[in-house]
Design an enzyme around this catalytic site. Structure first.
Site, PDB file in Angstrom:
ATOM      1  N   LEU A 140       0.814  -1.220   0.000  1.00  0.00           N
ATOM      2  CA  LEU A 140       0.000   0.000   0.000  1.00  0.00           C
ATOM      3  C   LEU A 140       0.848   1.271   0.000  1.00  0.00           C
ATOM      4  CD1 LEU A 140      -2.747  -1.225   2.505  1.00  0.00           C
ATOM      5  CD2 LEU A 140      -2.842  -1.215  -0.001  1.00  0.00           C
ATOM      6  N   VAL A 155       2.322   4.342  -2.600  1.00  0.00           N
ATOM      7  CA  VAL A 155       1.476   5.268  -3.372  1.00  0.00           C
ATOM      8  C   VAL A 155       0.621   4.579  -4.442  1.00  0.00           C
ATOM      9  CG1 VAL A 155       1.533   7.386  -4.707  1.00  0.00           C
ATOM     10  CG2 VAL A 155       3.288   6.981  -3.019  1.00  0.00           C
ATOM     11  N   GLY A 191      -0.142   1.308  -4.904  1.00  0.00           N
ATOM     12  CA  GLY A 191      -1.062   0.301  -4.372  1.00  0.00           C
ATOM     13  C   GLY A 191      -2.252   0.947  -3.680  1.00  0.00           C
ATOM     14  N   ASN A 196      -0.706  -4.764   4.000  1.00  0.00           N
ATOM     15  CA  ASN A 196       0.658  -4.266   3.783  1.00  0.00           C
ATOM     16  C   ASN A 196       1.562  -4.931   4.811  1.00  0.00           C
ATOM     17  OD1 ASN A 196       2.242  -2.168   2.258  1.00  0.00           O
ATOM     18  ND2 ASN A 196       2.791  -1.606   4.356  1.00  0.00           N
ATOM     19  N   ARG A 197       2.834  -5.175   4.405  1.00  0.00           N
ATOM     20  CA  ARG A 197       3.777  -5.808   5.329  1.00  0.00           C
ATOM     21  C   ARG A 197       3.809  -5.063   6.660  1.00  0.00           C
ATOM     22  NH1 ARG A 197       9.968  -5.822   3.538  1.00  0.00           N
ATOM     23  NH2 ARG A 197       9.506  -3.583   3.518  1.00  0.00           N
ATOM     24  N   ALA A 249       9.456  -4.186  -7.748  1.00  0.00           N
ATOM     25  CA  ALA A 249       9.802  -5.260  -8.684  1.00  0.00           C
ATOM     26  C   ALA A 249      11.032  -5.997  -8.152  1.00  0.00           C
ATOM     27  CB  ALA A 249      10.089  -4.659 -10.053  1.00  0.00           C
ATOM     28  N   SER A 309      -0.015   1.948 -16.172  1.00  0.00           N
ATOM     29  CA  SER A 309       0.646   3.210 -16.536  1.00  0.00           C
ATOM     30  C   SER A 309      -0.197   4.402 -16.101  1.00  0.00           C
ATOM     31  CB  SER A 309       0.861   3.265 -18.036  1.00  0.00           C
ATOM     32  OG  SER A 309       1.473   4.481 -18.374  1.00  0.00           O
ATOM     33  N   LYS A 315       4.084  -2.950 -21.595  1.00  0.00           N
ATOM     34  CA  LYS A 315       4.293  -1.804 -20.705  1.00  0.00           C
ATOM     35  C   LYS A 315       5.740  -1.309 -20.819  1.00  0.00           C
ATOM     36  CE  LYS A 315       3.780   1.179 -17.308  1.00  0.00           C
ATOM     37  NZ  LYS A 315       4.973   1.289 -16.545  1.00  0.00           N
ATOM     38  N   HIS A 371       6.055   0.598 -23.961  1.00  0.00           N
ATOM     39  CA  HIS A 371       5.409   1.898 -23.730  1.00  0.00           C
ATOM     40  C   HIS A 371       6.411   2.876 -23.119  1.00  0.00           C
ATOM     41  CE1 HIS A 371       3.669   4.771 -20.875  1.00  0.00           C
ATOM     42  NE2 HIS A 371       2.687   4.917 -21.735  1.00  0.00           N
ATOM     43  N   ASN A 372       7.127   2.408 -22.116  1.00  0.00           N
ATOM     44  CA  ASN A 372       8.076   3.297 -21.451  1.00  0.00           C
ATOM     45  C   ASN A 372       9.242   3.656 -22.371  1.00  0.00           C
ATOM     46  OD1 ASN A 372       6.351   2.716 -19.348  1.00  0.00           O
ATOM     47  ND2 ASN A 372       7.973   2.625 -17.820  1.00  0.00           N
ATOM     48  N   ARG A 382      20.022  10.132 -22.003  1.00  0.00           N
ATOM     49  CA  ARG A 382      19.888  10.313 -20.547  1.00  0.00           C
ATOM     50  C   ARG A 382      21.180   9.885 -19.864  1.00  0.00           C
ATOM     51  NH1 ARG A 382      13.880   8.859 -18.215  1.00  0.00           N
ATOM     52  NH2 ARG A 382      12.685   9.660 -19.972  1.00  0.00           N
ATOM     53  N   HIS A 413      32.855 -16.391 -43.252  1.00  0.00           N
ATOM     54  CA  HIS A 413      31.478 -16.491 -42.750  1.00  0.00           C
ATOM     55  C   HIS A 413      30.461 -16.769 -43.865  1.00  0.00           C
ATOM     56  CE1 HIS A 413      32.539 -15.632 -38.664  1.00  0.00           C
ATOM     57  NE2 HIS A 413      33.147 -14.507 -38.995  1.00  0.00           N
TER      58      HIS A 413
HETATM   59  P1  ATR Z   1       6.662   3.406  -3.952  1.00  0.00           P
HETATM   60  O1  ATR Z   1       7.807   3.604  -4.904  1.00  0.00           O
HETATM   61  O2  ATR Z   1       5.356   3.885  -4.484  1.00  0.00           O
HETATM   62  O3  ATR Z   1       6.943   3.814  -2.535  1.00  0.00           O
HETATM   63  P2  ATR Z   1       7.465   0.674  -3.925  1.00  0.00           P
HETATM   64  O4  ATR Z   1       8.728   1.106  -3.286  1.00  0.00           O
HETATM   65  O5  ATR Z   1       7.470   0.101  -5.291  1.00  0.00           O
HETATM   66  O6  ATR Z   1       6.420   1.829  -3.877  1.00  0.00           O
HETATM   67  O7  ATR Z   1       6.762  -0.397  -2.984  1.00  0.00           O
HETATM   68  C1  ATR Z   1       6.811  -0.275  -1.636  1.00  0.00           C
HETATM   69  C2  ATR Z   1       5.810  -1.299  -1.107  1.00  0.00           C
HETATM   70  O8  ATR Z   1       6.373  -2.606  -1.213  1.00  0.00           O
HETATM   71  C3  ATR Z   1       5.482  -1.080   0.345  1.00  0.00           C
HETATM   72  O9  ATR Z   1       4.130  -1.379   0.525  1.00  0.00           O
HETATM   73  C4  ATR Z   1       6.381  -2.091   1.032  1.00  0.00           C
HETATM   74  O10 ATR Z   1       5.924  -2.511   2.279  1.00  0.00           O
HETATM   75  P3  ATR Z   1       6.324  -1.704   3.622  1.00  0.00           P
HETATM   76  O11 ATR Z   1       5.336  -0.599   3.737  1.00  0.00           O
HETATM   77  O12 ATR Z   1       6.186  -2.701   4.694  1.00  0.00           O
HETATM   78  O13 ATR Z   1       7.742  -1.237   3.437  1.00  0.00           O
HETATM   79  C5  ATR Z   1       6.300  -3.235   0.058  1.00  0.00           C
HETATM   80  N1  ATR Z   1       7.390  -4.185   0.190  1.00  0.00           N
HETATM   81  C6  ATR Z   1       8.666  -3.990  -0.173  1.00  0.00           C
HETATM   82  N2  ATR Z   1       9.398  -5.100   0.063  1.00  0.00           N
HETATM   83  C7  ATR Z   1       8.553  -6.028   0.561  1.00  0.00           C
HETATM   84  C8  ATR Z   1       8.698  -7.379   0.997  1.00  0.00           C
HETATM   85  N3  ATR Z   1       9.872  -8.010   0.916  1.00  0.00           N
HETATM   86  N4  ATR Z   1       7.606  -7.997   1.469  1.00  0.00           N
HETATM   87  C9  ATR Z   1       6.416  -7.365   1.529  1.00  0.00           C
HETATM   88  N5  ATR Z   1       6.212  -6.092   1.135  1.00  0.00           N
HETATM   89  C10 ATR Z   1       7.264  -5.438   0.659  1.00  0.00           C
END
Ligand code: ATR
Length: 473
Positions: free
Chosen positions: A12, A14, A16, A34-35, A78, A130, A184, A187-188, A289, A454
């Protein structure tokens, strides 16, 4: 816990949080997790009034809150975090359940995860999302991959929360396994190229035509009323018109000129190299860049001799501005053509069936490259679904023909003046390479045969040949 939620979102931050709110605002019951539980609590406290949320403290509670078959969306970083979350939840799920990864995963990770979860009967859906945080809340462009069965279940929900253009949702089933994340990524890559060609147009108007940022903002506003009408042109005008409050200078003059990147442009170029897709304009944008951030290298080159300076009369500057619009449009068209061809190449490599017209259709809204232009691409594929290139469309071919002279003149002027136009020139070289009757690749084949035996093929006979170099026949 009663299973009442149609969808669950874990992660959760931004993106999520905003996606969860978007589902809830559209009438879905959303389980949130959320964790770190404080984020879950904060979401429900702050936005609970917007819809039906079920706050889950643990993974077990979260899964128990979901209606069957379960739809569980993960919105975490990711890479390793995504794998960790999948490993945590997969054992709690049953065959037929769906895990949706709405993060920016590399498509090859998505392919791997989909394969492994399929063995457990779980549908894994890599969905490109996106539009940034605003898009996530108000309507993103969503690019889901995965099985057709999963789309039958998820599609109506994605269609509800996505952006709409002319009443049509900016989402569709892109293709199986990693197709959604692949599209996606491209797209980027296209976004990088589009931003770079806009940047080059700005630089030329500033350095060659001699206009101020405020005047160039006005030019972009005008262009935004024509065929270049797009979100990126619109925000470019806003950025150029912005004055830094602290210094009173144009904002663009107080920003450090080293561009950042999160890596999706690099992924596009790396993947293009593997596919043999010549996305040269996207590559130049990505390298531009990188070059901007090479401060020691730039210091070593700074001050070396460049082109010749001359001032334009106001009449010449106006004429030049019109030429830059043509060069920008033609270069943009080539960049998009390269992106679409890369998707086409991927369909062959990975066995995907991607509707190239539908890709244009779902990018018309919700995403960063949203533009009127994409409706033209959609229409081109509607008229001819088998298009190999956008330039096979009569309308686009006519526009490129019309842009010929100004496009070349702008690049010639930039070269004489020493203004860098890597993406403009890559686009033009791509165009000239592909339209050429004969390429110097014939010589390359001769060289390869000379030093490495070749072999080569001939234009006048079937078969493979090798010349005994250094001997007389
Ligand atoms: P943003 O860039 O929008 O801040 P992000 O960094 O891609 O988002 O994702 C962060 C999210 O991944 C958070 O909800 C984070 O959980 P926490 O609030 O507990 O930090 C979650 N997250 C990151 N690593 C994780 C893991 N190993 N297990 C579970 N949730 C994880």
């Amino acid at each position: 816990m009663q299973a009442t939620a149609q969808i669950g979102v874990t992660g959760l931050a931004v993106m999520g949080r905003n996606l969860a709110r978007n589902f809830a605002r559209n009438g879905y019951t959303v389980a949130v997790h959320n964790r770190t539980p404080t984020r879950t609590k904060a979401l429900v406290e702050e936005f609970g009034h917007e819809g039906a949320f079920v706050a889950a403290g643990t993974a077990e509670e979260f899964v128990a809150a979901l209606e069957r078959p379960r739809r569980l969306m993960i919105m975490v970083q990711a890479g390793a975090a995504t794998d960790a979350v999948i490993e945590e939840f997969a054992p709690l799920l049953e065959p037929g359940d769906m895990i949706i990864d709405g993060g920016n995963a590399h498509f090859s990770d998505t392919r791997r995860r989909e394969r492994s979860l399929r063995e457990q009967g779980i549908h894994f859906v890599g969905a490109g999302v996106s539009g940034g945080e605003e898009g996530a809340l108000h309507g993103p462009s969503i690019m889901p991959g995965g099985s057709p069965e999963s789309y039958a279940s998820l599609g109506p929900m994605f269609e509800t929360i996505s952006a709409k253009v002319g009443g049509e949702p900016c989402t569709t089933h892109i293709g199986t396994d990693g197709a959604g994340h692949f599209v996606k990524m491209v797209h980027n890559g296209i976004e990088y190229a589009d931003m770079q060609v806009i940047g080059e147009a700005y630089d030329l108007l500033r350095q060659v035509a001699g206009y101020s940022p405020a005047a160039i903002a006005g030019i972009f506003r005008e262009w935004n009323k024509g065929r270049l009408d797009s979100y990126l042109i619109e925000i470019t005008a806003e950025v150029l018109a912005h004055v830094d409050a602290a210094s009173g200078k144009p904002f663009v003059d107080v920003v450090a000129d080293a561009a950042g990147q999160k890596g999706t442009g690099r992924w596009t170029v790396q993947t293009a190299l593997e596919l043999g897709s010549p996305v040269t304009t996207i590559a130049q944008a990505t390298f531009a860049r990188a070059a901007s951030g090479q401060s020691a290298l730039r210091a070593a080159y700074r001050g070396l001799p460049g082109g010749t300076r001359w001032d334009l009369t106001s009449c010449e500057a106006e004429r030049f501005t019109a030429q830059v619009e043509q060069a920008l449009y033609a270069s943009k068209l080539i960049a998009y053509d390269q992106g679409w061809k890369m998707i086409l190449d991927a369909t062959e490599e990975f066995g995907w069936e991607i509707d190239l017209g539908a890709v244009a259709k779902i990018w018309r809204g919700g995403c960063i490259i949203r533009a009127a232009f994409l409706d033209r691409i959609r229409a081109a594929y509607a008229a001819e679904p088998g298009l190999v290139s956008l330039l096979s469309d009569a309308g686009f071919a006519a526009e490129i023909a019309d842009a010929q002279v100004p496009w070349r003149e702008v690049i010639a002027t930039a070269t004489r003046r020493g203004v860098p136009v890597p993406a403009f020139s890559a686009a033009l070289s791509y165009y000239d390479s592909l339209r050429a009757g004969r390429l110097p690749a014939a010589l390359t084949q001769g060289q390869r045969d000379y030093f490495g035996a070749h072999t080569y093929r001939r234009v006048d006979r079937e078969g493979t040949f090798h010349t005994l170099w250094g001997t007389t026949d």
